[in-house]
Design an enzyme around this catalytic site. Structure first.
Site, PDB file in Angstrom:
ATOM      1  N   ASP A 112      -2.739  -7.927  17.653  1.00  0.00           N
ATOM      2  CA  ASP A 112      -3.537  -7.285  16.618  1.00  0.00           C
ATOM      3  C   ASP A 112      -4.726  -8.167  16.235  1.00  0.00           C
ATOM      4  O   ASP A 112      -4.552  -9.370  15.965  1.00  0.00           O
ATOM      5  CB  ASP A 112      -2.617  -7.073  15.396  1.00  0.00           C
ATOM      6  CG  ASP A 112      -3.256  -6.222  14.323  1.00  0.00           C
ATOM      7  OD1 ASP A 112      -3.282  -4.990  14.496  1.00  0.00           O
ATOM      8  OD2 ASP A 112      -3.732  -6.797  13.314  1.00  0.00           O
ATOM      9  N   ASN A 113      -5.917  -7.588  16.210  1.00  0.00           N
ATOM     10  CA  ASN A 113      -7.109  -8.318  15.749  1.00  0.00           C
ATOM     11  C   ASN A 113      -7.201  -9.752  16.277  1.00  0.00           C
ATOM     12  O   ASN A 113      -7.343 -10.691  15.477  1.00  0.00           O
ATOM     13  CB  ASN A 113      -7.104  -8.379  14.213  1.00  0.00           C
ATOM     14  CG  ASN A 113      -7.749  -7.152  13.604  1.00  0.00           C
ATOM     15  OD1 ASN A 113      -8.572  -6.481  14.235  1.00  0.00           O
ATOM     16  ND2 ASN A 113      -7.397  -6.858  12.369  1.00  0.00           N
ATOM     17  N   GLU A 154      -6.280  -6.348  21.064  1.00  0.00           N
ATOM     18  CA  GLU A 154      -6.891  -5.290  20.260  1.00  0.00           C
ATOM     19  C   GLU A 154      -8.252  -5.804  19.791  1.00  0.00           C
ATOM     20  O   GLU A 154      -8.501  -5.991  18.605  1.00  0.00           O
ATOM     21  CB  GLU A 154      -5.994  -4.927  19.067  1.00  0.00           C
ATOM     22  CG  GLU A 154      -6.447  -3.659  18.360  1.00  0.00           C
ATOM     23  CD  GLU A 154      -6.390  -3.730  16.836  1.00  0.00           C
ATOM     24  OE1 GLU A 154      -6.456  -2.659  16.213  1.00  0.00           O
ATOM     25  OE2 GLU A 154      -6.309  -4.831  16.250  1.00  0.00           O
ATOM     26  N   LYS A 210       0.830  -1.197   0.000  1.00  0.00           N
ATOM     27  CA  LYS A 210       0.000   0.000   0.000  1.00  0.00           C
ATOM     28  C   LYS A 210       0.872   1.257   0.000  1.00  0.00           C
ATOM     29  O   LYS A 210       1.895   1.317   0.693  1.00  0.00           O
ATOM     30  CB  LYS A 210      -0.908   0.023   1.234  1.00  0.00           C
ATOM     31  CG  LYS A 210      -1.937  -1.102   1.267  1.00  0.00           C
ATOM     32  CD  LYS A 210      -3.023  -0.906   0.219  1.00  0.00           C
ATOM     33  CE  LYS A 210      -3.963  -2.104   0.103  1.00  0.00           C
ATOM     34  NZ  LYS A 210      -4.813  -2.303   1.269  1.00  0.00           N
ATOM     35  N   GLN A 217      -0.793 -12.562  10.641  1.00  0.00           N
ATOM     36  CA  GLN A 217      -1.227 -12.539   9.249  1.00  0.00           C
ATOM     37  C   GLN A 217       0.045 -12.381   8.422  1.00  0.00           C
ATOM     38  O   GLN A 217       1.080 -11.996   8.946  1.00  0.00           O
ATOM     39  CB  GLN A 217      -2.180 -11.364   9.009  1.00  0.00           C
ATOM     40  CG  GLN A 217      -1.563 -10.028   9.394  1.00  0.00           C
ATOM     41  CD  GLN A 217      -2.578  -8.910   9.480  1.00  0.00           C
ATOM     42  OE1 GLN A 217      -3.764  -9.157   9.590  1.00  0.00           O
ATOM     43  NE2 GLN A 217      -2.109  -7.682   9.424  1.00  0.00           N
ATOM     44  N   LYS A 261       0.935   4.587   9.253  1.00  0.00           N
ATOM     45  CA  LYS A 261       0.810   3.193   8.841  1.00  0.00           C
ATOM     46  C   LYS A 261       1.402   2.990   7.446  1.00  0.00           C
ATOM     47  O   LYS A 261       1.794   1.881   7.092  1.00  0.00           O
ATOM     48  CB  LYS A 261      -0.669   2.769   8.826  1.00  0.00           C
ATOM     49  CG  LYS A 261      -1.287   2.690  10.204  1.00  0.00           C
ATOM     50  CD  LYS A 261      -2.586   1.877  10.226  1.00  0.00           C
ATOM     51  CE  LYS A 261      -3.707   2.598   9.489  1.00  0.00           C
ATOM     52  NZ  LYS A 261      -4.968   1.835   9.543  1.00  0.00           N
ATOM     53  N   TYR A 262       1.428   4.081   6.621  1.00  0.00           N
ATOM     54  CA  TYR A 262       1.875   3.943   5.232  1.00  0.00           C
ATOM     55  C   TYR A 262       3.061   4.821   4.883  1.00  0.00           C
ATOM     56  O   TYR A 262       3.535   4.789   3.761  1.00  0.00           O
ATOM     57  CB  TYR A 262       0.699   4.250   4.279  1.00  0.00           C
ATOM     58  CG  TYR A 262      -0.560   3.515   4.652  1.00  0.00           C
ATOM     59  CD1 TYR A 262      -0.653   2.129   4.444  1.00  0.00           C
ATOM     60  CD2 TYR A 262      -1.630   4.167   5.248  1.00  0.00           C
ATOM     61  CE1 TYR A 262      -1.792   1.442   4.817  1.00  0.00           C
ATOM     62  CE2 TYR A 262      -2.776   3.483   5.620  1.00  0.00           C
ATOM     63  CZ  TYR A 262      -2.856   2.120   5.398  1.00  0.00           C
ATOM     64  OH  TYR A 262      -3.968   1.441   5.772  1.00  0.00           O
TER      65      TYR A 262
END
Lengths: 668, 668
Positions: free
Chosen positions: B394-395, B423, B263, B323, B541-542
Site C-alpha cells: 500500500d502506498n 500500489e 472512520k 502505517q 473500506k468502512y
C-alpha cells in the site's frame, strides 16, 4: 546490508549531459552556459531541493548553484565555463522540510475558518502549532548559520513563536520572503544525497564549434605553371584565402615523400623519376613526421607561414597521417613498431587483393606499444611547439582507439587549445567512438546525404543530444579523395548548392580548393551505369596541378559571401537550433537557425534539383523563428540583397537551379 | 598516464539490458532466454570476436557463450536463466586475427590469376606466405590448447605449411570448417577487452510476469447478509474464485483495526460503536502488522486459508500497509519511529488542510531508522514464514525509496519467490524508481487511459524497453479506492470493455470483486458538471457489504472466459509482442500479441464507445501476425466461437456496445 545512512531519501537520476556513465566528457566551448538537468525526487509529498557542484579540474574548491524545478521531477541548473580544459560537476539533493512547511502553511492559512463562511477544516490550534514547527526549522538553520545571518534567523524564529502564542482566531499570512531567501542559504544537508559520480565536461575554444576550413596542396601553390609550389608560395596565397573569409588553412602532409613503390599520376603503380608521389607516403632518408619535404622549403619557411597565417587572422592546420613509407627513418630505427611477415619482410597496407606497398601501417599490437605511443605523441608535441594548434588526422579509425584517447588528452594537458579533426570515414560506432575519445570535430556522411529526407534525418541525428554532446560535425562538399557523383554530373548549380548546404547546415565546414571553387568535377574513371569512382582525374595527390583562379566560372565570390554571412550572423555559428520546416516539395529543403533570443534568425531554402526550377509554399514552424501566427514580417536574402514581405506560415518560393537558394534573414 | 595494457583495441558499448549503469537489475522470469546486445568494434579492418560471461550470483564460475554479429557493429548473445535470484553478466571482446586471416585468404584465393583469365592482383608468393601466416596463428592456438585438440591443431598447422611449400601456380580453397571450429575454442585473449561492469539481472518466477488477481474484503465474505465475514468464509469462497480462473486472491489488511478516530460508513469522521472501521487503520491493543483481526478469525484459520488456496492452484496475497493507527502497539513501544509535534503529540497523516487522524505515518528520518527497517522487514518475514509469497504494498511511494531497495532484497535472500505489487499511484519517476528498486509488479495509469491514443501511447511506453526491462504493469479496471467516472456512467458495456482491455493488454491484471463483476458503479458523491469522486458509495473500506452474486447482470461468465483465454493462449502471458494496428476509426482499438514463432497469435479489437456501434476496416500489419500480404486466413472469436474468413490487411469489423470486442485467434 543496510546502507551507512538510510535517511538519504532523495533519488537523483538521468543527469545530463552524460556520456557512457561519465566515461567520456561532454563537449562545450569557452563562454558557454552549460545546462545540467536531472530527475530529482523523493518519497511522499515532501519538497526537495538540489544544488549543482562544479569546478574546473585545476581548482579544488567547487562552486555551487541551486537547481530549479522544470516539470515532472526534472530539474535544471546552469553555469558558465570560463576556462579551457576539463570541468567536473555533480548533483546534491535533499528533502527541504522548510520549503514543505512554507507550502503547507499557505494551505492551512487559506483553509482557516473564515468568519464570513465558517468551515471546520482547520482547528484553532493548527496554525499556532504549525508556526512553532516552523520556528524549530528556523532555529535549526540559525545553528548552521554564521554572524549576522544567525542573529537574523533567531529573530525570525522568535517572531514565529510569539505569533503562535497569540492564538488568534484568524491569522493573516506572515511575510516570509526574506526568511525564505535566508533559509535557502543554510539548508539542512544531514541527509542529502550526492550523485555518486563526478561527470566531466571538456571545454574547447570557440573555433572548435565554428570554423571554415580551406584545404590546398602546397605543391600546386606556385603561380608559375608546372613549377613545384613551396610554403613561401602558400604564404603568398594567404591574403586571397583570408579575403574569402576562411579561418583555417589546411595542408596535406608536408613531410619528405618515400621513393619505394612511389605512385605515379592517377595512382599508377609505377612512377617516373619526375613524379612527385603521394604526400601521404610519409618519410624518406631526410626525415619523417617532423621533417619538411625539401621541395616545399625549410623549417624557417614553415615558421614564417604560421606567423603569416596568424597575421591574417587565420590558423594553419597540419595533416597528421600515422603511417610510413618504406623509406621512413622509423622503419630502420624501430622495426619493432611494424608487423613482420614469415619471410622477414614488413607487412605493407593491403585490403586483399589490393596492395598499398608504398605504405607501412604502424602495428598497435607492438610489444613496444609504449614507445610507439610516445613517439606519435612526440609528433604532435613537435608541431604544437612550433605554434600549430589545429590538426586534421588522417584515417584515425585505423589506429587503436585507446591510443587516441591517451594521446589527445596528453596534448591537451599542455595545449588545451588544440583542435583535432578526425577524418573518420568509417562506420557510425567507430566514428562516434573517436569523437567520444577526444576528437574535437569529425568529417561526416554529409557528402553522401543528397536527398531531402537523408539530409533532414542525418542532420537531426548529429545536431541534437545525445550525439551533439560529444560529436561536432564538419561538413565537406569535397575532399581530395571524394569527388561525389553529384559534382561529376551536376555542374555549377550543384557546386553552388553543396557549398551553400555545407556552410549553412553546419557551423564547421570546409572545402578542398581551388578544385572546388573552380568546379573541378572530372573523375578518374567515369563509369556510366556503374557507381562512379570518387577519385579525381589528375589528382593533386599524385601530381602538381595548375589552377586558373581567374576563371569567370569560379564560385569564389559565392563562397566569400557565405563566409561573410557566417561571420556576421551568430545563428550560423552553432548547430543546436537547427530546425527543418516541412513543405510539400521533395526537392525543396527548408531550415532555420537562430540565437536563443531570436535576435538573429536565418531561414535557408535550398532547391536540391540542380536541373529544374522548383516552387513550393512554405509551411513554417513560426515559433522556431520567434514569430507568432499570421504575423507580417520581412525577410532579406543575404545572397542577393532582395527583400520580401511575408506573412505567417505559408509563403510562396520559387528557385531556379542557377539561383539554388535563399539565405533569408528574418527582420523584425 | 598510459593504461596498463594499451593493446586492448576493442571497444564495448551500449550493453543491454542495463539500468542506470548497472545500479539496478533488469528483470526476467525463470526459463527466459535472455538476449544481451552490445556494440563491439575495433579500429581498422580486423575482425573482432566476443563472448558473454554469465553466472548465477551463487555460482563463482561463469559460463561463456559466443556473441554473434547482428549488424552495424551490434552483437548479440543469449542464455537461459534456470534459477531464481540474481544473475550477473559481462562482455569480453578481442581482435580475432585468425578470423581476419580466413576472410582475407578467401579474397586472395578468389583473386588468383585464373589460367583462363589472368590478372596480376595476387603475386606468386602471396598465397604461400598467407598460408604460413595462418599456420603461425594455428600453432599459437595449439600452445593454448590441451590434449587431443593441441595435437589436432599442430597437425593443421603442419598441413598449411606443407601446402605453402608446394608453391602451386593455382591454389584450390583448403577445407577450413573443422579448423575454424577448433580455433574458436582457443582464442587469443592476450589483449581482450573486458566490459568494466558486471551487470545484474533479477530472475522471478513465472507468476511475476503472468498473473490474474482477485481482490476481496473478507469482512463481506459471509453468505449471511449483514454478518461479519471471516477467513473461513473466504476459504469457502475459494472454489468459486478458482473456477473463475484467478490465481491470486488478495485481501486488504487483516490486522486489528484501531479505535481512535475510527472512520464511520462513507468515510464519516465519527464512527458508531457498531462500525467496523478501515482495515488500513492498522493496529489495536491486540496487535499490529503480525496479528489477525479477531472478527476475521485465528492464525490457524489463516494457515488453513493459505493451504486451501494452494489446493486450488491459487496463492494468497496480503496487503502490507506500513502505517499505524494511534492504537498500534508500536506507538507505545517505539515512539521514536514517529514524528512528534512541538506539543508532544504524534504527527498524524495530513495533506493540509485535510487530516487523517486515524493514521500515524512512520518517520523514515527517525534516529532509529535501523530499528524501524528491521521491524518492517520483520513483518514480511513473519508472513513469508507462514507461506505467503505475494504482497500488495500500500502506498509504497510514501515510504523511503532506499528502504524498499534494502527490504525487498532482504526478503528475496531467503524467499526469491516473493512477489511485490506496488500500489504506486504517484508521479512517473517515483513509480519507475520503485520498480527499479525491486518491486515485481506495479499498478499503473491504465485506469485513467481511456481514449485510443492514450491507451496506445501508454502501452507502448510500458511494454517496450527501456521501461519493460524493470517495470511490469498490472492493469486494474477498478480498486476499492478508484471507481473511474467511466464505470459510474458507462453501464455494463463499459465494465465489459475495461476488463477485456485489462486482461488482454497486460499479462498481469486484477479486479476488485465482487464489486466489479456485479457492475457496482455508484460513487460516494456524484458531482455532475465537476470531476466526479472516485470513491465508492457505501465503500467496503468502512462497512460490510452484501453482494448478490446470483444477479443475472453479473459479468462473472465473461471474466471466467477471459481467464481461460489467458491460460490457454501463451501469447496473452507476455507483453513484449504487443502491437497496435492502425485503423481509421478513433473508437476502435486494434492490437495483437503473439508467441515468437507465431504459433499462437491473438488479435483483439475493442469498441471503446460504450454507447454506439462502431465499424471499421482493419489495416493490419500482417508481418506482426506472421501473415503474408493477401494471404487468406481464418480467425476464431474466442469470446463467441464464431469464425470469420479474412484475407490480407483490410477486413470489415462492426462491434455493438453490448458485444464490445473481438478476441480473435489467428488460425493457420
Amino acid at each position: 546490508m543496510k546502507p551507512t545512512e538510510g535517511r538519504r531519501r532523495v533519488v537523483i537520476e538521468e543527469v545530463q549531459p552524460q556520456i557512457e556513465a561519465g566515461r567520456y566528457p561532454a563537449k562545450r566551448v569557452l563562454g558557454d552556459t552549460v545546462e545540467i538537468s536531472a530527475a530529482i525526487f523523493s518519497d511522499g509529498h515532501d519538497h526537495v531541493a538540489a544544488r549543482l557542484h562544479y569546478h574546473h579540474k585545476s581548482q579544488k574548491k567547487a562552486s555551487v548553484v541551486p537547481f530549479t524545478a522544470v516539470n515532472n521531477d526534472v530539474w535544471s541548473a546552469k553555469f558558465t565555463v570560463d576556462k579551457l580544459g576539463t570541468w567536473l560537476f555533480t548533483v546534491e539533493a535533499w528533502v527541504d522540510h522548510f520549503d514543505t512547511w512554507v507550502h503547507d502553511l499557505g494551505k492551512r492559512l487559506a483553509a482557516q475558518p473564515d468568519p464570513k463562511e465558517p468551515t471546520q477544516q482547520v482547528g484553532p490550534q493548527d496554525i499556532p502549532l504549525a508556526l512553532r514547527i516552523g520556528a524549530n526549522h528556523v532555529d535549526a538553520a540559525a545553528a548552521r548559520a554564521l554572524g549576522a545571518d544567525a542573529t537574523k534567523l533567531k529573530l525570525f524564529a522568535r517572531e514565529l513563536r510569539s505569533l503562535a502564542e497569540k492564538n488568534l482566531p484568524y491569522y493573516e499570512a506572515p511575510k516570509l520572503a526574506e526568511l525564505i531567501d535566508l533559509m535557502a542559504k543554510y539548508p539542512d544537508l544531514s541527509f542529502s544525497t550526492m550523485y555518486p559520480v563526478e561527470l566531466p565536461i571538456w571545454v574547447d575554444r570557440e573555433r572548435a564549434r565554428f570554423s571554415s576550413w580551406y584545404e590546398l596542396f602546397p605543391r600546386s601553390a606556385s603561380e608559375t605553371p608546372g613549377k613545384h609550389g613551396t610554403l613561401k608560395d602558400v604564404e603568398a596565397r594567404l591574403p586571397e584565402i583570408a579575403a574569402m573569409g576562411f579561418d583555417i588553412v589546411y595542408m596535406p602532409p608536408i613531410h619528405p615523400i618515400g621513393l619505394a613503390y612511389r605512385k605515379g599520376p592517377n595512382n599508377s603503380t609505377t612512377a617516373g623519376p619526375e613524379d612527385e608521389g603521394s604526400p601521404w607516403a610519409i618519410g624518406a632518408s631526410d626525415g619523417g613526421h617532423t621533417a619538411i619535404h625539401k621541395k616545399l622549403g625549410t623549417m624557417a619557411d614553415f615558421d614564417s607561414l604560421v606567423a603569416a597565417a596568424k597575421g591574417h587572422g587565420m590558423e594553419l592546420a597540419l595533416d597528421i597521417a600515422f603511417q610510413c613509407s618504406p623509406d621512413h627513418p622509423w622503419v630502420k630505427e624501430h622495426p619493432e613498431w611494424f608487423l613482420h611477415r614469415p619471410d622477414g619482410t614488413i607487412q605493407y597496407a593491403e585490403n586483399p587483393p589490393k596492395k598499398y606497398q608504398d605504405i607501412y601501417p604502424l602495428n598497435f599490437e607492438s610489444a613496444d606499444w609504449r614507445g610507439l605511443w610516445t613517439a606519435l605523441y612526440g609528433v604532435f608535441k613537435f608541431w604544437t611547439d612550433r605554434g600549430v594548434q589545429v590538426f586534421r588526422v588522417d584515417n584515425p579509425h585505423t589506429k587503436a582507439l585507446p591510443f587516441w584517447e591517451w594521446c589527445i588528452a596528453e596534448v591537451h594537458k599542455s595545449v588545451p587549445e588544440a583542435i583535432f579533426l578526425a577524418e573518420a570515414f568509417t562506420r557510425p560506432h567507430v566514428m562516434y567512438s573517436l569523437a567520444k575519445g577526444g576528437f574535437t570535430q569529425s568529417y561526416t556522411y554529409f557528402t553522401w546525404r543528397n536527398t531531402k529526407t537523408d539530409l533532414e534525418e542525418y542532420c537531426e541525428e548529429i545536431t541534437k543530444p545525445p550525439v551533439s554532446d560529444f560529436f561536432r560535425p564538419n561538413f565537406w562538399p569535397n575532399t581530395p579523395d571524394i569527388l561525389h557523383e553529384q559534382l561529376q554530373t551536376g555542374g555549377k548549380a550543384m557546386f553552388q548548392q553543396r557549398v551553400i548546404l555545407a556552410a549553412t547546415l553546419s557551423a564547421n565546414y570546409g572545402i578542398y580548393g581551388p578544385s572546388y571553387e573552380l568546379l573541378d568535377g572530372a573523375p578518374a574513371k567515369p563509369s556510366p551505369g556503374k557507381t562512379a569512382s570518387e577519385e579525381y582525374l589528375d589528382s593533386e595527390k599524385y601530381q602538381i596541378r595548375d589552377w586558373d583562379r581567374t576563371s569567370p566560372d569560379s564560385i569564389a565570390p559565392l563562397i566569400t559571401l557565405l563566409n561573410a554571412i557566417r561571420r556576421e550572423n551568430p545563428a550560423m555559428q552553432r548547430n543546436e537550433s537547427l530546425h527543418f520546416h516541412p513543405n510539400g516539395n521533395a526537392e525543396m529543403l527548408v531550415y532555420s537557425k537562430t540565437t536563443p533570443d531570436f535576435a538573429n534568425t536565418i531561414l535557408v531554402i535550398v532547391n536540391l534539383d540542380a536541373r529544374n526550377e522548383q516552387i513550393t509554399m512554405t509551411n513554417l514552424d513560426l515559433e522556431k523563428l520567434g514569430l507568432t501566427a499570421d504575423e507580417a514580417f520581412e525577410v532579406e536574402d543575404l545572397l542577393t540583397g532582395a527583400r520580401y514581405a511575408w506573412r505567417g506560415s505559408s509563403n510562396y518560393v520559387a528557385l531556379r537551379p542557377e539561383v539554388t537558394a535563399h539565405v533569408l534573414r528574418v527582420m523584425r
